[in-house]
Structure formats: structure tokens, C-alpha cells
Design an enzyme around this catalytic site. Structure first.
Site, PDB file in Angstrom:
ATOM      1  N   GLU A 133       0.988  -1.055  -5.539  1.00  0.00           N
ATOM      2  CA  GLU A 133       0.872  -2.497  -5.341  1.00  0.00           C
ATOM      3  C   GLU A 133      -0.363  -2.869  -4.532  1.00  0.00           C
ATOM      4  O   GLU A 133      -0.975  -3.916  -4.757  1.00  0.00           O
ATOM      5  CB  GLU A 133       2.137  -3.016  -4.652  1.00  0.00           C
ATOM      6  CG  GLU A 133       3.405  -2.802  -5.454  1.00  0.00           C
ATOM      7  CD  GLU A 133       3.343  -3.462  -6.812  1.00  0.00           C
ATOM      8  OE1 GLU A 133       2.694  -4.525  -6.931  1.00  0.00           O
ATOM      9  OE2 GLU A 133       3.918  -2.917  -7.757  1.00  0.00           O
ATOM     10  N   HIS A 136      -3.302  -3.260  -6.854  1.00  0.00           N
ATOM     11  CA  HIS A 136      -3.350  -4.563  -7.529  1.00  0.00           C
ATOM     12  C   HIS A 136      -3.787  -5.664  -6.573  1.00  0.00           C
ATOM     13  O   HIS A 136      -4.603  -6.527  -6.932  1.00  0.00           O
ATOM     14  CB  HIS A 136      -1.958  -4.900  -8.087  1.00  0.00           C
ATOM     15  CG  HIS A 136      -1.558  -4.095  -9.271  1.00  0.00           C
ATOM     16  ND1 HIS A 136      -2.317  -3.989 -10.405  1.00  0.00           N
ATOM     17  CD2 HIS A 136      -0.434  -3.342  -9.501  1.00  0.00           C
ATOM     18  CE1 HIS A 136      -1.707  -3.215 -11.290  1.00  0.00           C
ATOM     19  NE2 HIS A 136      -0.558  -2.797 -10.760  1.00  0.00           N
TER      20      HIS A 136
END
Length: 529
Positions: A133, A136
Site C-alpha cells: 500500500e 501505491h
């Protein structure tokens, strides 16, 4: 596995991004999440400050992720063709351990997964998902897309995390900028795998001041139901098996795999001891003895002049019915003969006995092995007290000038059960007063291995061309570079490819679970479980 939600044209679809201004957490009977807003400004500031470097870094990630997506798609099609017998050569998906996707698996028979094992899996999963994550989030920040929130969720029993972005700004980006965001999770998982692999490789050097690595296998745990628990306990060191030094748990398992039965191992038994022995009972082809004795038979040796060898030659090379019941405790102290012994240490390959001795080898039923194990108990309380009372200072509790607790015993049973009934470590403390820390190296090793597997599994899963994963968005965005596809054909092509990829992935995972189940069932049949 992380999950994210996205809104495109008012329709919920996708796995990568999302847009939501809600600052409340969601709860239901199958799903709950916890939204975090405190990292928004810090991540955005970091992405904007190092935008040029991050653009170059994420561009490498695009190349890696696209190659991974293409390669995994080819493997899926190839494996599916093999399932339908279109060809016979396979990539070997059935040989992939299912533990790669779970992170770890219980390795000690009779010992359930401990709280520490569960904590290692949970920690590795959280760290791997965080790296995914974070990739991203940083990629989006470098492209000028602010983060709305970071969320940790639990869907049924599966944990995960998501990062929500401003969807309008995300849709305004160029195709390649979007690819940098979509591919960042896979790329960061791959980099994290490399970091874990390097750390695992350097772990012996890092722990060298306090721990000795690769000299012997140390027992960290043993199944209470195993007969080995009568001889071995936590902190004991396995010195050799059948005369061959054991330097690591992996080496022990590899040597056991290549051994069959007694492997020509024999003992020089005196004729007087043979005369005192008991007869062997044979029932349905199985040999049995009473009072803890074991069945033995003569083993011919070309260099032996014993009466047994003479009898062997006189009968045209056919063994007489010379079978005896002998005590393993007595036999193990005798000299060795035969070609099945190791050549390390003080043992040599011997195939000769004196004139008043006969070379006797154990008679074993199918699936049973005879293993002679030498061990030491350097960290036991008795040895600790003995070393405190002596004036000698031994830096090495195993190979010092005053070794303690050295012994030998014979294990008769399934060799695979022997290997899997213990939890071993290739590290051992350099000094006795550090015996309390013997679990630390194995725990660090377990964390690195587990994190590597979970991160690799995340990278592989998100590289699949399936719905609701990163591969969906990578595939859809990559199709924009095919100029002869109009938007309608592009959506249709993406849908067909995703349906095919999802179907092939289900087939591949079903086969993987099938082969894993049958492998476990076979192991149970030969005494593994």
C-alpha cells in the site's frame, strides 16, 4: 491480502483506488475497517519532495510488473493447456508448496502452531501489505494525487489494507502515470522480497558475535508423542546421524531423503553374544523380537574371515537363516562394518570384523529405518553445574576441552517422522549463559522467510489478470497503447481477458490445493502424520 475500492462513473469497480470523503469506520457482519487520516499530509509531502526520483523508481516498477503480468498469463495458459492434455510439459505448479501463500506451515508433528508462529504470520502479513500500500500511496503522491485515507480492514477472517485517492485527479492522469501508480504495489513487494532474501543471507554474519552457525543442528522443540523425547530435549545438539556430521536442519532432511532402510549398516557382533541371543519371530513377513530387542541378520563382507562369511561362501552366496534378536543398547557400542556408515569424524567405511565376530545388520520391516544418532547436552543444568565446578574455561560448550552429555542412541522407525518430529535450528549460542536466547535466531529466520513468502505471494496474486486485483487495472491501462482498439473494443477485450484470467487462476489454484492435499495424505500414509 489488500483490497481497495474504486468509483468510476458512479459504478463501483476495481481494486486499486477509491474516492470517499467519509470519516467514519464501516462495520458489517462480514466486513469492518478502520480509516486513518493522519498519514495523508506526510505521504503527500514526501511524494512531492522526491517526485523526480520516484518517477524513475516507479518506471522501473512498471517494466517489472508488466513483464510479471505477461509471464504469469503465459504460465496460466500453458498449465491450462496441460490440464486438457494439449501438451505434456508443465511449469510445475503442482510442486509449489501451498505454504508459499499462507506464509508458514507447522513443521513439527504433534506440535500445533504456537502463539509465536501466529504472531510471525500476522506480523509478516501486516508488513508486506504495508509495503504494498505504501508503494501505491507514494506513487500517487508523486503524481500530485492526494490521499484521502488509509484503511485497515477485516473481510471475514482475511486482513488487508487500502489507500483511497481523489478519483477525479486520478482519472485526469496520463496512461503511463496511472501505470506507475497501479504497478507500485507489485514492485514494492518484489523489492521487499529482495530485502528479506539479502537479510536472510547476511543473518549468520550479523549474529556471528553471539551465535555459531552451520556446525550442528540444535533442538528447539520436540513432539511429546515422539519416542525421541526420551533421549532429546530442548537445547540438545545433534552431532551426527549414522556417522555423518549434521550441520543444519536442511542437511539432516536431505540426508534422510536419500537413505533407504539400513543402507548396508552393520555391527561386528561377537560370536558369544550371538549364542546368547534369542530367536526371531516371523509373522506375515514381519520380523519381531521381545523385550526391546531388535532383529539382526548376517551381512557379507569380502574382507571378513569370520565363520559367518565362510558359511556364506560355502552356500553359493545364499544366506543361511542366521537371524538373531540382539539388544540395540549393546550393539550400538560395538564396532561397525558394512558400507552404509558415514566417513566423517572418527568413523571409516569398514567391511571387516575379527575372526570371532560376525557382521550383523538390522532386519527392518518395509518403511522402517535404522538410524544411529549421536548427541550432546551442552546447555543442560548438569553440564552447567559441571562447568562451574571446573577450572577449565571452554568457549565452546560442545567442542570444548570438557564436552558434556555426549551420548548415542538408535532410532528405529519412519525416517520422515524422525525428521518432522523436531524443531531444529542451525544456530546455537556461543556461551552457556546465553542459552536463554536460543530461540532468537530461529525466530528472526522465521520472520524473514515468512515475510518473503507473503510478499512474494502478494506480488504474484496482484500480477494475475483477474478481477478486483492490481492486474485488472494494469491490463486495462496497458490496452490503451494498442491504437487500433477503440474504447468499446478495449473494454470488451479487457473483459474477455479478465474472465479468462480469472477462470485459469481458479483452475491453477484448485490444482495446487488438490496436489497439496494428496501430498499430505501420502505423507500421512507413510507415517508423517
Amino acid at each position: 491480502m489488500p483490497m481497495r475500492r474504486a468509483r468510476r462513473n458512479g459504478v463501483a469497480r476495481g481494486f486499486i483506488t477509491g474516492r470517499s470523503s467519509e470519516r467514519t469506520n464501516s462495520f458489517s457482519c462480514w466486513y469492518c475497517d478502520w480509516k486513518i487520516f493522519s498519514f495523508n499530509e506526510h505521504l503527500y509531502f514526501f511524494g512531492q519532495r522526491y517526485a523526480r526520483f520516484l518517477h524513475n523508481w516507479m518506471t522501473v516498477g512498471v517494466a517489472f510488473s508488466v513483464i510479471s503480468l505477461f509471464s504469469i498469463t503465459v504460465i496460466l495458459f500453458w498449465e491450462a493447456a496441460a490440464v486438457f492434455h494439449l501438451h505434456s510439459w508443465r511449469f510445475g505448479l503442482k510442486d509449489i508448496p501451498l505454504s508459499l501463500f499462507w506464509g508458514t506451515a507447522p513443521s513439527v508433528l504433534g506440535l500445533s502452531i504456537s502463539i509465536m508462529d501466529f504472531a510471525v504470520v500476522a506480523f509478516s502479513t501486516v508488513v508486506s501489505v504495508t509495503f504494498h500500500e505504501l508503494g501505491h500511496a507514494v506513487a500517487a503522491s508523486s503524481e500530485g494525487v492526494p490521499i484521502e485515507y488509509v484503511a485497515i480492514f477485516l473481510a471475514l477472517v482475511f486482513p488487508g489494507a487500502l489507500v483511497a485517492f481523489n478519483n477525479d485527479l486520478l482519472q485526469a492522469l496520463s496512461n503511463f502515470a496511472s501505470l506507475r501508480i497501479y504497478c507500485a504495489g507489485i514492485w514494492h513487494n518484489a523489492v521487499f522480497c529482495a530485502v528479506c532474501g539479502l537479510a536472510l543471507h547476511l543473518l549468520p554474519l550479523t549474529l556471528h558475535p553471539l551465535y555459531i552457525h552451520g556446525e550442528n543442528a540444535m533442538v528447539l522443540g520436540i513432539s511429546p508423542s515422539s519416542p525421541l523425547s526420551a533421549y532429546l530435549s530442548r537445547g540438545d545438539v545433534i552431532l551426527s546421524v549414522d556417522g555423518e556430521n549434521i550441520c543444519s536442519p536442511l542437511e539432516l532432511k536431505e540426508k534422510l531423503v536419500h537413505r533407504n532402510g539400513h543402507d548396508g549398516k552393520g555391527y561386528c557382533v561377537t560370536n558369544a553374544l550371538l549364542e546368547e541371543s534369542k530367536s526371531v519371530s516371523v509373522l506375515d513377513g514381519n520380523f519381531s523380537c521381545s523385550d526391546g530387542h531388535a532383529a539382526f541378520s548376517g551381512l557379507p563382507c569380502v574382507n571378513s574371515s569370520s565363520s559367518f562369511e565362510i558359511s556364506y561362501k560355502e552356500h553359493g552366496g545364499h544366506l543361511k537363516e542366521n537371524k538373531y534378536c540382539l539388544s540395540p543398547e549393546k550393539v550400538v557400542k560395538l564396532g561397525k562394518c558394512g558400507e552404509g556408515w558415514g566417513v566423517t569424524g572418527s568413523l571409516k567405511k569398514l567391511c571387516s570384523c575379527s575372526e570371532n565376530e560376525s557382521c550383523m545388520t538390522p532386519l527392518l520391516n518395509p518403511g522402517i529405518s535404522w538410524l544411529e544418532i549421536s548427541y550432546a547436552k551442552p546447555y543442560s543444568s548438569d553440564c552447567f553445574q559441571q562447568r562451574r565446578n571446573t577450572s577449565l574455561v571452554d568457549p565452546d560448550p560442545v567442542y570444548g576441552s570438557n564436552p558434556c552429555g555426549v551420548g548415542t542412541f538408535v532410532y528405529v522407525g519412519d525416517k520422515f517422522r524422525f525428521a518432522h518430529s523436531m524443531r531444529l535450528s542451525s544456530y546455537r549460542p556461543r556461551w552457556m549463559h546465553l542459552s536463554w536466547s536460543m530461540d532468537i535466531p530461529a525466530t528472526l529466520e522465521n520472520i524473514l522467510v515468512c515475510a518473503y513468502r507473503v510478499s512474494a505471494a502478494l506480488a504474484a496474486l496482484n500480477s494475475l489478470p483477474v478481477f478486483f486485483l492490481d492486474g485488472e487495472y494494469i491490463l486495462y491501462t496497458a490496452l490503451h497503447y494498442i491504437n487500433w482498439l477503440n474504447p468499446r473494443k478495449r473494454r470488451r477485450a479487457a473483459k474477455v481477458l479478465l474472465i479468462g484470467g480469472t477462470t485459469l487462476s481458479v483452475i491453477a489454484f484448485s490444482r495446487l490445493i488438490y496436489f497439496t492435499y494428496h501430498s499430505v495424505s501420502y505423507s500421512a500414509g507413510i507415517g508423517l502424520l
